[in-house]
Scaffold this active site. Structure first.
Site, PDB file in Angstrom:
ATOM      1  N   LYS A  18       0.839  -1.207   0.000  1.00 32.58           N
ATOM      2  CA  LYS A  18       0.000   0.000   0.000  1.00 32.58           C
ATOM      3  C   LYS A  18       0.867   1.247   0.000  1.00 32.58           C
ATOM      4  O   LYS A  18       2.038   1.229   0.401  1.00 32.58           O
ATOM      5  CB  LYS A  18      -0.931   0.029   1.219  1.00 32.58           C
ATOM      6  CG  LYS A  18      -0.242   0.000   2.600  1.00 32.58           C
ATOM      7  CD  LYS A  18       0.233   1.323   3.165  1.00 32.58           C
ATOM      8  CE  LYS A  18       0.851   1.189   4.549  1.00 32.58           C
ATOM      9  NZ  LYS A  18       1.677   2.320   4.965  1.00 32.58           N
ATOM     10  N   VAL A 104      10.884  -4.669   2.899  1.00 30.93           N
ATOM     11  CA  VAL A 104      10.716  -4.893   4.346  1.00 30.93           C
ATOM     12  C   VAL A 104      10.983  -3.588   5.104  1.00 30.93           C
ATOM     13  O   VAL A 104      11.927  -2.861   4.783  1.00 30.93           O
ATOM     14  CB  VAL A 104      11.678  -5.999   4.838  1.00 30.93           C
ATOM     15  CG1 VAL A 104      11.640  -6.116   6.360  1.00 30.93           C
ATOM     16  CG2 VAL A 104      11.309  -7.334   4.201  1.00 30.93           C
ATOM     17  N   ALA A 105      10.141  -3.323   6.116  1.00 30.26           N
ATOM     18  CA  ALA A 105      10.271  -2.125   6.961  1.00 30.26           C
ATOM     19  C   ALA A 105      10.348  -0.848   6.127  1.00 30.26           C
ATOM     20  O   ALA A 105      11.055   0.086   6.450  1.00 30.26           O
ATOM     21  CB  ALA A 105      11.474  -2.229   7.903  1.00 30.26           C
ATOM     22  N   MET A 108       5.405   0.177   3.463  1.00 26.66           N
ATOM     23  CA  MET A 108       4.467  -0.301   2.440  1.00 26.66           C
ATOM     24  C   MET A 108       3.620  -1.464   2.945  1.00 26.66           C
ATOM     25  O   MET A 108       2.972  -2.164   2.171  1.00 26.66           O
ATOM     26  CB  MET A 108       5.225  -0.674   1.176  1.00 26.66           C
ATOM     27  CG  MET A 108       5.972   0.505   0.572  1.00 26.66           C
ATOM     28  SD  MET A 108       6.581   0.176  -1.064  1.00 26.66           S
ATOM     29  CE  MET A 108       5.063   0.281  -2.024  1.00 26.66           C
ATOM     30  N   GLY A 110       4.405  -4.420   4.350  1.00 27.38           N
ATOM     31  CA  GLY A 110       4.813  -5.771   3.950  1.00 27.38           C
ATOM     32  C   GLY A 110       4.443  -6.822   4.981  1.00 27.38           C
ATOM     33  O   GLY A 110       3.891  -7.876   4.636  1.00 27.38           O
ATOM     34  N   SER A 112       2.172  -6.567   7.249  1.00 24.35           N
ATOM     35  CA  SER A 112       0.708  -6.611   7.312  1.00 24.35           C
ATOM     36  C   SER A 112       0.151  -7.459   6.164  1.00 24.35           C
ATOM     37  O   SER A 112      -0.804  -8.226   6.339  1.00 24.35           O
ATOM     38  CB  SER A 112       0.137  -5.197   7.217  1.00 24.35           C
ATOM     39  OG  SER A 112       0.683  -4.386   8.227  1.00 24.35           O
ATOM     40  N   ASP A 145      -2.629  -1.747  10.047  1.00 24.42           N
ATOM     41  CA  ASP A 145      -2.671  -1.789   8.582  1.00 24.42           C
ATOM     42  C   ASP A 145      -3.231  -3.102   8.042  1.00 24.42           C
ATOM     43  O   ASP A 145      -3.499  -3.205   6.836  1.00 24.42           O
ATOM     44  CB  ASP A 145      -1.243  -1.637   8.009  1.00 24.42           C
ATOM     45  CG  ASP A 145      -0.749  -0.196   7.986  1.00 24.42           C
ATOM     46  OD1 ASP A 145      -1.553   0.731   8.166  1.00 24.42           O
ATOM     47  OD2 ASP A 145       0.474  -0.018   7.772  1.00 24.42           O
TER      48      ASP A 145
HETATM   49  C1  LIG Z   1       2.208   4.248   9.254  1.00 23.95           C
HETATM   50  C2  LIG Z   1       1.121   3.292   8.824  1.00 23.95           C
HETATM   51  O1  LIG Z   1       1.691   2.236   8.065  1.00 23.95           O
HETATM   52  C3  LIG Z   1       0.150   4.038   7.898  1.00 23.95           C
HETATM   53  O2  LIG Z   1      -0.756   3.170   7.270  1.00 23.95           O
HETATM   54  C4  LIG Z   1       0.352   2.711  10.001  1.00 23.95           C
HETATM   55  O3  LIG Z   1      -0.236   3.731  10.790  1.00 23.95           O
HETATM   56  C5  LIG Z   1       1.167   1.775  10.870  1.00 23.95           C
HETATM   57  O4  LIG Z   1       0.434   0.603  10.973  1.00 23.95           O
HETATM   58  P1  LIG Z   1       1.078  -0.759  11.546  1.00 23.95           P
HETATM   59  O5  LIG Z   1       2.467  -0.911  11.061  1.00 23.95           O
HETATM   60  O6  LIG Z   1       0.076  -1.828  11.266  1.00 23.95           O
HETATM   61  O7  LIG Z   1       1.140  -0.402  13.081  1.00 23.95           O
HETATM   62  P2  LIG Z   1       0.789  -1.269  14.385  1.00 23.95           P
HETATM   63  O8  LIG Z   1       1.506  -2.574  14.295  1.00 23.95           O
HETATM   64  O9  LIG Z   1      -0.689  -1.281  14.602  1.00 23.95           O
HETATM   65  O10 LIG Z   1       1.448  -0.351  15.509  1.00 23.95           O
HETATM   66  C6  LIG Z   1       2.830  -0.227  15.646  1.00 23.95           C
HETATM   67  C7  LIG Z   1       3.128   1.017  16.434  1.00 23.95           C
HETATM   68  O11 LIG Z   1       2.928   2.173  15.599  1.00 23.95           O
HETATM   69  C8  LIG Z   1       2.359   3.228  16.344  1.00 23.95           C
HETATM   70  N1  LIG Z   1       1.022   3.567  15.782  1.00 23.95           N
HETATM   71  C9  LIG Z   1       0.442   2.788  14.837  1.00 23.95           C
HETATM   72  C10 LIG Z   1      -0.797   3.129  14.309  1.00 23.95           C
HETATM   73  C11 LIG Z   1      -1.426   4.304  14.802  1.00 23.95           C
HETATM   74  N2  LIG Z   1      -2.619   4.681  14.336  1.00 23.95           N
HETATM   75  N3  LIG Z   1      -0.828   5.067  15.740  1.00 23.95           N
HETATM   76  C12 LIG Z   1       0.396   4.717  16.238  1.00 23.95           C
HETATM   77  O12 LIG Z   1       0.928   5.436  17.090  1.00 23.95           O
HETATM   78  C13 LIG Z   1       2.277   2.749  17.778  1.00 23.95           C
HETATM   79  O13 LIG Z   1       3.485   3.140  18.397  1.00 23.95           O
HETATM   80  C14 LIG Z   1       2.238   1.238  17.629  1.00 23.95           C
HETATM   81  O14 LIG Z   1       2.742   0.576  18.764  1.00 23.95           O
HETATM   82  N1  LIG Z   2       6.036 -11.336   7.698  1.00 22.57           N
HETATM   83  C1  LIG Z   2       6.776 -10.256   7.950  1.00 22.57           C
HETATM   84  N2  LIG Z   2       7.250  -9.543   6.933  1.00 22.57           N
HETATM   85  C2  LIG Z   2       7.982  -8.434   7.158  1.00 22.57           C
HETATM   86  N3  LIG Z   2       8.342  -8.009   8.372  1.00 22.57           N
HETATM   87  C3  LIG Z   2       7.888  -8.676   9.411  1.00 22.57           C
HETATM   88  C4  LIG Z   2       7.094  -9.816   9.258  1.00 22.57           C
HETATM   89  N4  LIG Z   2       6.772 -10.264  10.466  1.00 22.57           N
HETATM   90  C5  LIG Z   2       7.373  -9.417  11.336  1.00 22.57           C
HETATM   91  N5  LIG Z   2       8.068  -8.476  10.716  1.00 22.57           N
HETATM   92  C6  LIG Z   2       8.859  -7.397  11.353  1.00 22.57           C
HETATM   93  O1  LIG Z   2       8.067  -6.199  11.323  1.00 22.57           O
HETATM   94  C7  LIG Z   2       8.879  -5.048  11.077  1.00 22.57           C
HETATM   95  C8  LIG Z   2       8.134  -4.152  10.105  1.00 22.57           C
HETATM   96  O2  LIG Z   2       8.173  -4.728   8.840  1.00 22.57           O
HETATM   97  P1  LIG Z   2       7.179  -4.295   7.671  1.00 22.57           P
HETATM   98  O3  LIG Z   2       7.789  -4.745   6.391  1.00 22.57           O
HETATM   99  O4  LIG Z   2       5.805  -4.736   7.970  1.00 22.57           O
HETATM  100  O5  LIG Z   2       7.270  -2.725   7.819  1.00 22.57           O
HETATM  101  P2  LIG Z   2       6.463  -1.589   7.141  1.00 22.57           P
HETATM  102  O6  LIG Z   2       6.218  -1.946   5.701  1.00 22.57           O
HETATM  103  O7  LIG Z   2       7.185  -0.329   7.443  1.00 22.57           O
HETATM  104  O8  LIG Z   2       5.063  -1.610   7.890  1.00 22.57           O
HETATM  105  P3  LIG Z   2       3.925  -0.479   7.877  1.00 22.57           P
HETATM  106  O9  LIG Z   2       3.892   0.161   6.523  1.00 22.57           O
HETATM  107  O10 LIG Z   2       2.676  -1.307   8.144  1.00 22.57           O
HETATM  108  O11 LIG Z   2       4.271   0.451   8.990  1.00 22.57           O
HETATM  109  C9  LIG Z   2      10.214  -5.536  10.533  1.00 22.57           C
HETATM  110  O12 LIG Z   2      11.230  -5.034  11.349  1.00 22.57           O
HETATM  111  C10 LIG Z   2      10.151  -7.058  10.580  1.00 22.57           C
HETATM  112  O13 LIG Z   2      11.247  -7.609  11.241  1.00 22.57           O
END
Ligand SMILES: C[C@](O)(CO)[C@H](O)COP(=O)(O)OP(=O)(O)OC[C@H]1O[C@@H](n2ccc(N)nc2=O)[C@H](O)[C@@H]1O
Ligand SMILES: Nc1ncnc2c1ncn2[C@@H]1O[C@H](COP(=O)(O)OP(=O)(O)OP(=O)(O)O)[C@@H](O)[C@H]1O
Length: 305
Positions: A18, A104-105, A108, A110, A112, A145
């Site tokens: 996303k 990863v991280a 986007m 990933g 989720s 997400d």
């Molecule tokens: C940045 C975005 O990716 C935009 O879509 C999301 O808001 C993050 O969603 P996500 O990675 O699924 O986050 P979660 O795993 O639910 O939360 C991780 C951490 O991000 C922060 N968090 C997340 C979502 C939100 N609405 N407020 C927050 O402050 C909190 O510190 C939480 O402990």
């Molecule tokens: N299946 C998985 N794939 C990727 N990362 C994972 C997974 N399970 C746990 N993680 C951990 O979650 C952290 C976030 O990874 P992810 O790729 O979801 O980040 P992101 O794309 O920035 O997430 P968001 O956009 O939802 O904030 C990483 O540090 C990784 O080690």
């Protein structure tokens, strides 16, 4: 507890990444999350999750950056399988294989995507009869997400992003993504947002009507004018180097550029595929990112392959 094996069947699900075309962030809530007006758009970069009956829960991964995700019980795909199994009194004995293509991280979603994919795949493998509402409830438990990864298309996420209203999209939008070196921790970026807004009155987050109209009309120029990410100053504060990437893409003719979610991936909205090639080439030549990816939107949510 019923056994989880179903005669050696295998189920594969494809799940999109996303970009947040608008991410309006409110003040921190007592539970530590932030209220959002989060306009999600699914883009055509996909992870593929395959589940096969096994004698224990096992996670394997292949593909880009696969070595950066945990293969133990903390993997979001493992947690999805366990949550669904526990609710339906099933032994979570399944091999979950993740073919990773989403950075990863990178902001986007990933992880989720893998969670939503594992949930749909296990639900299909185990024939649990769970309703869509129950699956969405489990998604919300896994992360803010994750519900959107299941649903795809475009949606407005309220609450912490998990309360979704689907949005109409009137045409295709074309994107270039610059994948940055390293990752950014989502909690760290929200923490930096809190630091930067300390002492100011953070307004209640609202979806921008002009942005929703641009999505509905399929109007890329109008969408470019409305893209907004309240986490961008926080991501740039933690990663000042991303400014150079944003500039390289806009200088090369992108309609608009922004940090994708919590970053550090940067997203460039472009007019068409030709412009995408041009912007991608310039980003590669700039040396300001480690990979460049092209993708169209909207993309469907988690789908059985
Ligand atoms: C940045 C975005 O990716 C935009 O879509 C999301 O808001 C993050 O969603 P996500 O990675 O699924 O986050 P979660 O795993 O639910 O939360 C991780 C951490 O991000 C922060 N968090 C997340 C979502 C939100 N609405 N407020 C927050 O402050 C909190 O510190 C939480 O402990
Ligand atoms: N299946 C998985 N794939 C990727 N990362 C994972 C997974 N399970 C746990 N993680 C951990 O979650 C952290 C976030 O990874 P992810 O790729 O979801 O980040 P992101 O794309 O920035 O997430 P968001 O956009 O939802 O904030 C990483 O540090 C990784 O080690």
């Amino acid at each position: 507890m019923r056994a989880s094996g179903t005669s050696g069947a295998t189920v594969t699900v494809r799940v999109p990444a996303k970009v947040n075309v608008q991410l309006a962030v409110g003040a921190a809530r007592p539970d530590g999350f932030h209220d959002l007006a989060n306009v999600f758009l699914a883009v055509g970069l996909y992870d593929e999750i395959t589940v096969t009956p096994s004698d224990a829960l096992r996670i394997t991964a292949e593909g880009h950056d696969a070595d950066q995700i945990p293969l133990d019980g903390t993997n979001l795909a493992a947690r999805a399988a366990e949550l669904l199994a526990a609710r339906h009194d099933i032994a979570p004995h399944v091999h979950v294989h993740i073919a990773k293509d989403i950075p990863v991280a990178g902001g986007m979603a990933g992880g989720s995507a893998d969670a939503a994919g594992a949930l749909l795949a296990c639900d299909t493998l185990w024939s649990t009869g769970a309703t869509r509402e129950e699956l969405l409830e489990i998604c919300a438990e896994l992360g803010s997400d994750v519900p959107f990864s299941l649903v795809g298309g475009a949606a407005l996420g309220r609450g912490r992003g998990e309360l979704l209203t689907p949005l109409p999209v009137g045409g295709a939008f074309h994107w270039v993504f610059a994948v940055a070196e390293g990752g950014l921790s989502t909690p760290a970026v929200y923490g930096e947002f809190d630091r930067l807004t300390e002492g100011t009155a953070v307004p209640a987050p609202q979806a921008d009507p002009a942005l929703l109209a641009a999505l509905e009309a399929g109007d890329a120029a109008a969408l470019a004018g409305a893209l907004a990410n309240d986490l961008q100053p926080a991501a740039l504060s933690l990663r000042p180097d991303l400014s150079a990437t944003l500039a390289a893409g806009t200088d090369a003719g992108a309609l608009a550029a922004l940090v994708s979610g919590s970053g550090p991936t940067t997203a460039f909205l472009v007019k068409d595929h030709q412009a995408a090639q041009q912007v991608a080439a310039a980003l590669t030549a700039s040396g300001t990112c480690r990979d460049v990816r092209l993708a169209d939107s909207p993309a469907p949510g988690a789908t059985l392959a």
